[in-house]
Scaffold this motif. Structure first.
Motif, PDB file in Angstrom:
ATOM      1  N   ASP A 161      -4.793   4.731  -1.918  1.00  0.00           N
ATOM      2  CA  ASP A 161      -4.643   5.145  -0.531  1.00  0.00           C
ATOM      3  C   ASP A 161      -5.883   5.939  -0.120  1.00  0.00           C
ATOM      4  O   ASP A 161      -6.076   7.063  -0.575  1.00  0.00           O
TER       5      ASP A 161
ATOM      6  N   LYS B   1       0.824  -1.214   0.000  1.00  0.00           N
ATOM      7  CA  LYS B   1       0.000   0.000   0.000  1.00  0.00           C
ATOM      8  C   LYS B   1       0.857   1.263   0.000  1.00  0.00           C
ATOM      9  O   LYS B   1       0.532   2.238  -0.660  1.00  0.00           O
ATOM     10  N   ASN B   2       1.933   1.250   0.757  1.00  0.00           N
ATOM     11  CA  ASN B   2       2.789   2.432   0.815  1.00  0.00           C
ATOM     12  C   ASN B   2       3.680   2.574  -0.408  1.00  0.00           C
ATOM     13  O   ASN B   2       4.164   3.666  -0.691  1.00  0.00           O
TER      14      ASN B   2
END
Length: 115
Positions: free
Chosen positions: A106, A31-32
């Motif tokens: 995000d 995700k990051n």
């Protein structure tokens, strides 16, 4: 074999909680890492357009790159304006798609927020 992830705080916390490496990679690291990847992919659109001029000219492949080169050689300004307009629109659309994908990748990123 899974790669060893860095010493980021959220990764270390997940490991301390006993989360499996596969889940750490899937839910935390991926995700990051998505936002920079989305940015790089959108920026590569401009590089592909620019690179096509050189590749198509060198190998004599018919396409927009060779058409651009021929228009430059013939000083065909209306054709060049049309090609540059189309190239600009492709880059703008790629950046717009990247901005919209940020909110999908995000949830902390909001589109059109007032504040």
């Amino acid at each position: 074999m899974l790669m060893t992830l860095g010493g980021e705080g959220y990764i270390l916390t997940a490991r301390a909680k006993g989360v499996r490496e596969k889940d750490i990679l899937k839910h935390h690291a991926l995700k990051n890492a998505m936002l920079p990847m989305i940015t790089l992919v959108s920026l590569q659109c401009a590089a592909m357009i620019t690179g096509s001029i050189f590749i198509e000219t060198i190998f004599s492949w018919p396409g927009l790159g060779l058409l651009t080169f021929d228009a430059l050689a013939a000083r065909d300004l209306p054709l060049l304006e049309g090609i540059f307009l189309m190239d600009t629109l492709v880059v703008i659309v790629a950046n717009l798609v990247a901005d919209l994908l940020y909110s999908v990748a995000d949830p902390r990123v909001r589109v059109g927020s007032d504040g």
